[in-house]
Design an enzyme around this catalytic site. Structure first.
Site, PDB file in Angstrom:
ATOM      1  N   ARG A   1      -7.326  -1.098   3.963  1.00  0.00           N
ATOM      2  CA  ARG A   1      -6.587  -2.362   4.060  1.00  0.00           C
ATOM      3  C   ARG A   1      -6.177  -2.662   5.502  1.00  0.00           C
ATOM      4  NH1 ARG A   1      -0.463  -3.523   3.258  1.00  0.00           N
ATOM      5  NH2 ARG A   1      -0.421  -1.460   4.199  1.00  0.00           N
TER       6      ARG A   1
ATOM      7  N   HIS B   1      -0.714   5.965   5.545  1.00  0.00           N
ATOM      8  CA  HIS B   1      -0.059   5.415   6.728  1.00  0.00           C
ATOM      9  C   HIS B   1       0.074   6.539   7.741  1.00  0.00           C
ATOM     10  CE1 HIS B   1       2.587   3.333   9.410  1.00  0.00           C
ATOM     11  NE2 HIS B   1       2.416   2.231   8.713  1.00  0.00           N
TER      12      HIS B   1
ATOM     13  N   ARG C   1      -5.832   1.904  10.739  1.00  0.00           N
ATOM     14  CA  ARG C   1      -4.999   2.987  10.216  1.00  0.00           C
ATOM     15  C   ARG C   1      -5.767   4.269   9.924  1.00  0.00           C
ATOM     16  NH1 ARG C   1      -0.969  -0.293   6.291  1.00  0.00           N
ATOM     17  NH2 ARG C   1       0.256  -0.993   8.047  1.00  0.00           N
TER      18      ARG C   1
ATOM     19  N   HIS D   1      -0.020   5.487   1.268  1.00  0.00           N
ATOM     20  CA  HIS D   1       0.685   4.227   1.510  1.00  0.00           C
ATOM     21  C   HIS D   1       0.198   3.090   0.630  1.00  0.00           C
ATOM     22  CE1 HIS D   1       3.121   1.490   3.773  1.00  0.00           C
ATOM     23  NE2 HIS D   1       2.094   0.802   4.228  1.00  0.00           N
TER      24      HIS D   1
ATOM     25  N   GLU E   1      -0.399  -6.438  14.926  1.00  0.00           N
ATOM     26  CA  GLU E   1      -0.458  -5.140  14.235  1.00  0.00           C
ATOM     27  C   GLU E   1      -1.860  -4.558  14.371  1.00  0.00           C
ATOM     28  OE1 GLU E   1       1.144  -5.127  10.286  1.00  0.00           O
ATOM     29  OE2 GLU E   1       3.118  -5.787  10.950  1.00  0.00           O
TER      30      GLU E   1
HETATM   31  C1  FAD Z   1       7.036   1.171   2.939  1.00  0.00           C
HETATM   32  C2  FAD Z   1       5.991   0.094   2.721  1.00  0.00           C
HETATM   33  C3  FAD Z   1       5.784  -0.875   3.685  1.00  0.00           C
HETATM   34  C4  FAD Z   1       4.831  -1.889   3.492  1.00  0.00           C
HETATM   35  N1  FAD Z   1       4.667  -2.864   4.430  1.00  0.00           N
HETATM   36  C5  FAD Z   1       3.816  -3.896   4.189  1.00  0.00           C
HETATM   37  C6  FAD Z   1       3.721  -5.013   5.083  1.00  0.00           C
HETATM   38  O1  FAD Z   1       4.418  -5.080   6.091  1.00  0.00           O
HETATM   39  N2  FAD Z   1       2.851  -6.016   4.791  1.00  0.00           N
HETATM   40  C7  FAD Z   1       2.085  -5.997   3.658  1.00  0.00           C
HETATM   41  O2  FAD Z   1       1.304  -6.923   3.433  1.00  0.00           O
HETATM   42  N3  FAD Z   1       2.181  -4.955   2.773  1.00  0.00           N
HETATM   43  C8  FAD Z   1       3.030  -3.930   3.010  1.00  0.00           C
HETATM   44  N4  FAD Z   1       3.124  -2.902   2.107  1.00  0.00           N
HETATM   45  C9  FAD Z   1       2.350  -2.963   0.858  1.00  0.00           C
HETATM   46  C10 FAD Z   1       2.996  -3.989  -0.066  1.00  0.00           C
HETATM   47  O3  FAD Z   1       4.397  -3.842  -0.022  1.00  0.00           O
HETATM   48  C11 FAD Z   1       2.528  -3.812  -1.499  1.00  0.00           C
HETATM   49  O4  FAD Z   1       1.134  -3.705  -1.556  1.00  0.00           O
HETATM   50  C12 FAD Z   1       2.921  -5.023  -2.330  1.00  0.00           C
HETATM   51  O5  FAD Z   1       4.279  -5.295  -2.152  1.00  0.00           O
HETATM   52  C13 FAD Z   1       2.639  -4.777  -3.790  1.00  0.00           C
HETATM   53  O6  FAD Z   1       3.269  -5.798  -4.524  1.00  0.00           O
HETATM   54  P1  FAD Z   1       3.179  -5.770  -6.096  1.00  0.00           P
HETATM   55  O7  FAD Z   1       3.982  -6.938  -6.573  1.00  0.00           O
HETATM   56  O8  FAD Z   1       1.785  -5.653  -6.507  1.00  0.00           O
HETATM   57  O9  FAD Z   1       3.888  -4.396  -6.537  1.00  0.00           O
HETATM   58  P2  FAD Z   1       5.371  -3.887  -6.325  1.00  0.00           P
HETATM   59  O10 FAD Z   1       6.091  -4.679  -5.317  1.00  0.00           O
HETATM   60  O11 FAD Z   1       5.315  -2.420  -6.111  1.00  0.00           O
HETATM   61  O12 FAD Z   1       6.064  -4.187  -7.730  1.00  0.00           O
HETATM   62  C14 FAD Z   1       5.713  -3.458  -8.895  1.00  0.00           C
HETATM   63  C15 FAD Z   1       6.697  -3.820  -9.996  1.00  0.00           C
HETATM   64  O13 FAD Z   1       6.219  -3.337 -11.254  1.00  0.00           O
HETATM   65  C16 FAD Z   1       7.264  -2.676 -11.949  1.00  0.00           C
HETATM   66  N5  FAD Z   1       6.642  -1.766 -12.914  1.00  0.00           N
HETATM   67  C17 FAD Z   1       5.795  -0.738 -12.670  1.00  0.00           C
HETATM   68  N6  FAD Z   1       5.407  -0.171 -13.830  1.00  0.00           N
HETATM   69  C18 FAD Z   1       6.013  -0.866 -14.810  1.00  0.00           C
HETATM   70  C19 FAD Z   1       6.010  -0.762 -16.248  1.00  0.00           C
HETATM   71  N7  FAD Z   1       5.278   0.174 -16.888  1.00  0.00           N
HETATM   72  N8  FAD Z   1       6.769  -1.627 -16.957  1.00  0.00           N
HETATM   73  C20 FAD Z   1       7.502  -2.590 -16.332  1.00  0.00           C
HETATM   74  N9  FAD Z   1       7.536  -2.727 -14.985  1.00  0.00           N
HETATM   75  C21 FAD Z   1       6.797  -1.873 -14.250  1.00  0.00           C
HETATM   76  C22 FAD Z   1       8.064  -2.035 -10.830  1.00  0.00           C
HETATM   77  O14 FAD Z   1       9.359  -1.676 -11.261  1.00  0.00           O
HETATM   78  C23 FAD Z   1       8.076  -3.196  -9.821  1.00  0.00           C
HETATM   79  O15 FAD Z   1       9.037  -4.160 -10.195  1.00  0.00           O
HETATM   80  C24 FAD Z   1       4.070  -1.889   2.306  1.00  0.00           C
HETATM   81  C25 FAD Z   1       4.264  -0.891   1.340  1.00  0.00           C
HETATM   82  C26 FAD Z   1       5.227   0.090   1.538  1.00  0.00           C
HETATM   83  C27 FAD Z   1       5.426   1.137   0.475  1.00  0.00           C
END
Ligand code: FAD
Length: 487
Positions: free
Chosen positions: A358, A227, A266, A323, A111
């Site tokens: 990132r 992105h 990026r 992104h 990547e």
């Molecule tokens: C389209 C896309 C593609 C990506 N591809 C990659 C990749 O290939 N590799 C990589 O490393 N990263 C990638 N990323 C980034 C990565 O997905 C995220 O940075 C990472 O998944 C974040 O994980 P997280 O658990 O912190 O948050 P999230 O997975 O966003 O989870 C947040 C959680 O908190 C909950 N929540 C929010 N507010 C509240 C509240 N007030 N009360 C209760 N629950 C709440 C939500 O409902 C959700 O369940 C990508 C992101 C996107 C959008």
């Protein structure tokens, strides 16, 4: 109060990992059903780790440092990239179906910004595959009490500023106070605050708002990644065309001609696309020359098809979209914020791994590493001194909630999109801060105000954005990385 359960908020990869790794009873509160609304489910690329025979964790760290415009925390970068191979092994043991080469070794993808093929992936739906495995492990855990359809609406602090509980609201409008001295925020990013985003539209940075209101320090909120290749169709959020397409040979064309080296970091690619669009040209991604493109990228092919496009034969209209948030709640190596009893993990946190930009596929890695660290710390003996190495919070940013509701989410999105894009300037940012300031009693404008204020206070071009009024603009050409990436 150590006997009360740990409350973990959010069921993306970070929150799930924390719940899975916790050795004490915990309550997992999540706004929708388990894993819904989580960006983790949408990740296409995968998890970066130095696993190839010709690779090293040092090279992974160097690439992360360089992609982050040399603004990351080198000790954090070394620590997190150093454990990345172990994290991929851990996920493999949880039965994540990573793709394999013919000899049985992991099939590692190249990547942008990486000098070597380094991304462990499960087809082009890696996030869903990894998150589902972690969710399954959590559902089998006897110590995790999963509470779906409950949103965190307030973090309660005692007279000394330490966490004493949370207020959650169910979808039927009823509320409940859960008393606890240990809260782990895993609420994800804040991309939904911009008009064009690849994030869930519910990603409005509420974790940042709730923690900042009780005095948690934030840093680098102005450092957001765009992105370069969101599919430019009338959808909200915009579908993402994974960077792995460019890794496999897809080309960017403006009015039919190439204008950028596609595998540069990026920010370089996003700025180049932004400039072309600003000059009125149509930018398209050409994946037609990739052999077997439809079977190699079935999720992308399905997205394109859903928009009336054929990945194998059509040019795909693209634009940069918000992104990822490099900034967030400032944490130490244990994922502790500056508020005693409050941890932050995954994208809501600011660890220092990403610097100003990132590196691709480093954030799922960070979600697992920080989630595990918080679980280990919260389940250990709580220390007398809390996060003593973190700088103090700026009291001017700690503002109470009130009931003055006057600025819609759409208004906030329009404001941030124009003031805090890839290209930005001080005068527009100043106007945005002034416009948002009277509305900080509400969480959405409050987070936007923190972001715009942070952007105004950092008047330089760095990493993911360019200040058009920066007379000392830094040279952001990191061609050396690109040459390595294609070697
Ligand atoms: C389209 C896309 C593609 C990506 N591809 C990659 C990749 O290939 N590799 C990589 O490393 N990263 C990638 N990323 C980034 C990565 O997905 C995220 O940075 C990472 O998944 C974040 O994980 P997280 O658990 O912190 O948050 P999230 O997975 O966003 O989870 C947040 C959680 O908190 C909950 N929540 C929010 N507010 C509240 C509240 N007030 N009360 C209760 N629950 C709440 C939500 O409902 C959700 O369940 C990508 C992101 C996107 C959008």
């Amino acid at each position: 109060m150590k006997e009360s359960p740990i409350v973990i908020v959010g069921s993306g990869l970070a929150g799930l990992t924390c719940a899975w790794a916790a050795t004490e009873p915990c309550v997992l509160v999540t706004a929708e059903s388990l894993t819904s609304g989580a960006a983790s489910m949408w990740a296409q690329g995968g998890v970066a780790a130095a696993l190839a025979p010709n690779d090293s964790t040092q090279d992974h760290a160097d690439d992360t440092w360089r992609a982050g415009a040399l603004a990351g925390d080198r000790a954090v970068i070394d620590r997190i990239t150093g454990v990345a191979p172990e994290i991929v092994r851990l996920l493999t043991e949880l039965d994540v179906p990573f793709d394999r080469a013919a000899d049985g070794s992991l099939d590692l993808a190249l990547e942008g910004g990486h000098r070597r093929p380094r991304v462990a992936h499960a087809g082009d739906h890696s996030g869903a595959a990894i998150t589902a495995c972690m969710a399954s492990a959590v559902l089998h855990s006897p110590t995790v009490d999963v509470r779906e359809n409950q949103s965190l609406v307030e973090i309660l602090a005692d007279d000394h500023g330490a966490v004493r509980g949370v207020l959650v609201r169910r979808t039927d409008g009823t509320t409940e106070t859960i008393e606890t001295s240990r809260v782990v925020l895993a609420t994800g990013g804040l991309g939904g605050l911009w008009g064009h985003t690849t994030n869930p539209t519910t990603a409005l940075g509420q974790g940042v708002a709730l923690a900042a209101r009780i005095g948690a320090r934030t840093d680098d909120l102005h450092l957001v990644q765009f992105h370069p290749t969101a599919l430019d169709v009338p959808r909200d959020p915009l579908p993402l065309l994974t960077e792995a397409l460019r890794g496999a040979g897809a080309k960017l064309l403006a009015d039919g001609s190439r204008f950028v080296e596609e595998l540069q970091p990026r920010d370089v690619v996003a700025a180049a696309v932004w400039e072309q669009l600003g000059a009125g040209r149509k930018v398209r991604l050409d994946a037609r020359e990739i052999p077997d493109v439809t079977s190699r990228f079935p999720a992308v092919a399905a997205i394109a098809e859903g928009c009336g496009l054929d990945l194998a034969t059509d040019l795909l209209p693209v634009r940069p979209a918000l992104h990822y948030s490099m900034g967030g709640l400032t944490v130490d190596q244990h994922s502790r914020t500056s508020v005693p009893g409050l941890w932050a993990i995954g994208e809501v946190s600011r660890t220092g791994l990403h610097g100003a930009n990132r590196l691709a596929s480093n954030s799922l890695l960070e979600a697992v590493v920080t989630g595990r660290a918080a679980a280990q710390d919260a389940c250990g003996p709580l220390p007398g001194a809390w996060a003593e190495n973190l700088p103090q919070v700026d009291p001017a940013t700690v503002l109470p909630r009130n009931d003055i509701a006057t600025l819609s989410v759409q208004d906030v999105r329009a404001l941030l999109s124009s003031a805090c894009g890839v290209l930005r300037d001080g005068a527009t940012l100043e106007r945005a801060v002034e416009r948002l300031a009277p509305h900080t009693g509400e969480d959405v404008p409050y987070v936007a105000w923190l972001i715009a204020r942070s952007a105004l206070a950092h008047p330089h071009s760095i990493g993911a954005h360019r200040r058009t009024d920066d007379v000392h603009a830094r040279n952001t050409d990191r061609t050396e990385t690109h040459q390595g990436a294609t070697a």
